[in-house]
Motif scaffolding. Sequence first.
Motif, mmCIF file in Angstrom:
data_model
loop_
_atom_site.group_PDB
_atom_site.id
_atom_site.type_symbol
_atom_site.label_atom_id
_atom_site.label_comp_id
_atom_site.label_asym_id
_atom_site.label_seq_id
_atom_site.Cartn_x
_atom_site.Cartn_y
_atom_site.Cartn_z
ATOM 1 N N GLY A 1 0.282 14.658 1.617
ATOM 2 C CA GLY A 1 -0.465 15.914 1.626
ATOM 3 C C GLY A 1 0.329 17.037 1.012
ATOM 4 N N PHE A 2 0.024 18.268 1.471
ATOM 5 C CA PHE A 2 0.656 19.442 0.873
ATOM 6 C C PHE A 2 1.516 20.220 1.862
ATOM 7 N N SER A 3 1.798 19.612 3.004
ATOM 8 C CA SER A 3 2.640 20.300 3.988
ATOM 9 C C SER A 3 3.322 19.276 4.871
ATOM 10 N N GLY A 4 4.445 19.672 5.458
ATOM 11 C CA GLY A 4 5.152 18.843 6.412
ATOM 12 C C GLY A 4 5.545 17.496 5.864
ATOM 13 N N GLN A 5 5.341 16.450 6.696
ATOM 14 C CA GLN A 5 5.702 15.090 6.308
ATOM 15 C C GLN A 5 4.915 14.635 5.084
ATOM 16 N N GLY A 6 3.665 15.022 4.984
ATOM 17 C CA GLY A 6 2.838 14.627 3.831
ATOM 18 C C GLY A 6 3.397 15.164 2.527
ATOM 19 N N LEU A 7 3.925 16.403 2.541
ATOM 20 C CA LEU A 7 4.511 16.983 1.338
ATOM 21 C C LEU A 7 5.790 16.234 0.946
ATOM 22 N N ALA A 8 6.619 15.904 1.957
ATOM 23 C CA ALA A 8 7.855 15.174 1.687
ATOM 24 C C ALA A 8 7.550 13.796 1.105
ATOM 25 N N VAL A 9 6.527 13.122 1.679
ATOM 26 C CA VAL A 9 6.144 11.810 1.153
ATOM 27 C C VAL A 9 5.611 11.941 -0.267
ATOM 28 N N GLY A 10 4.816 12.978 -0.511
ATOM 29 C CA GLY A 10 4.256 13.168 -1.850
ATOM 30 C C GLY A 10 5.339 13.408 -2.899
ATOM 31 N N LEU A 11 6.309 14.263 -2.572
ATOM 32 C CA LEU A 11 7.389 14.540 -3.523
ATOM 33 C C LEU A 11 8.226 13.287 -3.788
ATOM 34 N N LEU A 12 8.538 12.556 -2.715
ATOM 35 C CA LEU A 12 9.327 11.330 -2.903
ATOM 36 C C LEU A 12 8.526 10.278 -3.672
ATOM 37 N N ALA B 1 16.013 7.686 -3.673
ATOM 38 C CA ALA B 1 14.642 8.138 -3.435
ATOM 39 C C ALA B 1 13.802 7.033 -2.803
ATOM 40 N N ALA B 2 14.020 5.768 -3.215
ATOM 41 C CA ALA B 2 13.268 4.654 -2.636
ATOM 42 C C ALA B 2 13.596 4.477 -1.163
ATOM 43 N N ALA B 3 14.870 4.554 -0.814
ATOM 44 C CA ALA B 3 15.272 4.443 0.595
ATOM 45 C C ALA B 3 14.711 5.602 1.415
ATOM 46 N N ALA B 4 14.733 6.807 0.830
ATOM 47 C CA ALA B 4 14.189 7.961 1.542
ATOM 48 C C ALA B 4 12.691 7.834 1.762
ATOM 49 N N LEU B 5 11.968 7.281 0.766
ATOM 50 C CA LEU B 5 10.525 7.105 0.908
ATOM 51 C C LEU B 5 10.204 6.097 2.003
ATOM 52 N N ILE B 6 11.006 5.034 2.124
ATOM 53 C CA ILE B 6 10.801 4.055 3.200
ATOM 54 C C ILE B 6 10.985 4.725 4.558
ATOM 55 N N THR C 1 3.045 0.673 1.168
ATOM 56 C CA THR C 1 3.901 -0.245 0.390
ATOM 57 C C THR C 1 5.054 0.505 -0.269
ATOM 58 N N SER C 2 5.662 1.410 0.438
ATOM 59 C CA SER C 2 6.761 2.193 -0.129
ATOM 60 C C SER C 2 7.943 1.320 -0.530
ATOM 61 N N TYR C 3 8.119 0.186 0.119
ATOM 62 C CA TYR C 3 9.257 -0.697 -0.165
ATOM 63 C C TYR C 3 9.161 -1.339 -1.550
ATOM 64 N N LEU C 4 7.936 -1.356 -2.136
ATOM 65 C CA LEU C 4 7.800 -1.973 -3.462
ATOM 66 C C LEU C 4 8.654 -1.261 -4.511
ATOM 67 N N PHE C 5 8.800 0.047 -4.384
ATOM 68 C CA PHE C 5 9.618 0.791 -5.351
ATOM 69 C C PHE C 5 11.063 0.299 -5.336
ATOM 70 N N ALA C 6 11.597 0.037 -4.133
ATOM 71 C CA ALA C 6 12.976 -0.437 -4.023
ATOM 72 C C ALA C 6 13.122 -1.818 -4.679
ATOM 73 N N TYR C 7 12.143 -2.703 -4.469
ATOM 74 C CA TYR C 7 12.216 -4.039 -5.046
ATOM 75 C C TYR C 7 12.199 -3.988 -6.590
#
Length: 405
Positions: free
Chosen positions: A58-69, A102-107, A114-120
């Motif tokens: 999203g555009f705030s809080g945890q959603g914003l952090a997930v979006g940026l990562l 960034a991949a570890a932070a997104l996990i 499926t955030s772990y796919l980026f790390a793989y």
Amino acid sequence: MRYVLPVSATESTPPPAPGADPRPTPPSGRVPGQDPRVQWGLSLAVVVVGALTIRPMGFSGQGLAVGLLFVLNSAALLARAVPEHRIPARVVLGWLTLGVVAAAALIGVSGSGTSYLFAYFLAGHIGYRLEPRRALALAAASSLLCAGVLYFHLGPGDPDLPWTLGLTTGAPVVVGILNRTQRRAVRSALSAAESAERAARAEARTAVLTERARIARDVHDVLAHSLAGINMQLELADALLDTGDLAKVREATTKAHGLVKESLKQAQWTVHALREDALPLVESLTAMVESSGHRDALTVTGTVREAPPRVTQNLLRIAQEALTNAARHAPGGKIAVELTFTAASITLRIRNRPATRAVTPGVGSGMGLIGMRERAALLGGSVGAGPVTEGRDQGGWQVEAVIPG
């Protein structure tokens, strides 16, 4: 004979940019064994699957952090489709290191998906882009970092993901290293093929130049010598017309007519040589000496053997040059021709005594002795020429050609 056009000196490859991969890359920038369309397709598939499954976003809080990562991970993943020669090695290392973090932070931040796919996928590309030692070190760091994030719950991550999953994120580095090894093998094969092609072109060009030089020598031998002799006799006949001595005029025209016949024989020899037909050395040399007006002038010593066509051709041309020079510069002088066969070489020696008649002034082409030496050099032999300083032929001239084999 097949002629291949030589490579132009202006068609050179520009030097690589500082820090770029110095290994040869095809002009299109495409890496052998790797289709850029497949790279883009896989990367876009991971991004699309991540956009549809990773939550919250999203555009705030945890959603914003997930979006940026997510955006940062997508950029790091999509960058793997950029050709290697366009990115310096240091930038590649920094980009992949940042991608791992960034991949570890997104996990750790994303609650599901499926955030772990980026790390793989990044680990696999690490093995493909970096040297094996650096690739293994960075992949191990990715595994430890992802496993640590899940084990210590560094963030509001998905509680259903086991920490052992993080340890496996670096495993695809092995596949990347194998692909890298295959790519280098393909590049080495391409480089070897290019080198072989360049060598073949250079060899073909050398063969063409050698053939041109041989034809030039044959044209000089057949035309220059024959025409010079005919011209000499015709000039003599023209000068004798004023004296009214018809007998000498007839003699000069007869000699000119004989030179014409000799020219035809020489033309036949040249055609035989160009066709690589075998000529009998002794018989051909005997006919040449007799046609020049010197009977019983040839002496053959040693065990006679058949010489290779190239040896025969060049020895006959050397003899022709020496006999023509003797007739031009020492008219009337007696000529002796010696052909010696030994186990290691064939030696041709032509010696003429001083002139007994007036020498008609004339200018030679200057290519005679050079041509003789070139012919001998092509066969690994040598030619010596100089005045005779002792013996009954003192004051004359001698040409000696020694051909090994």
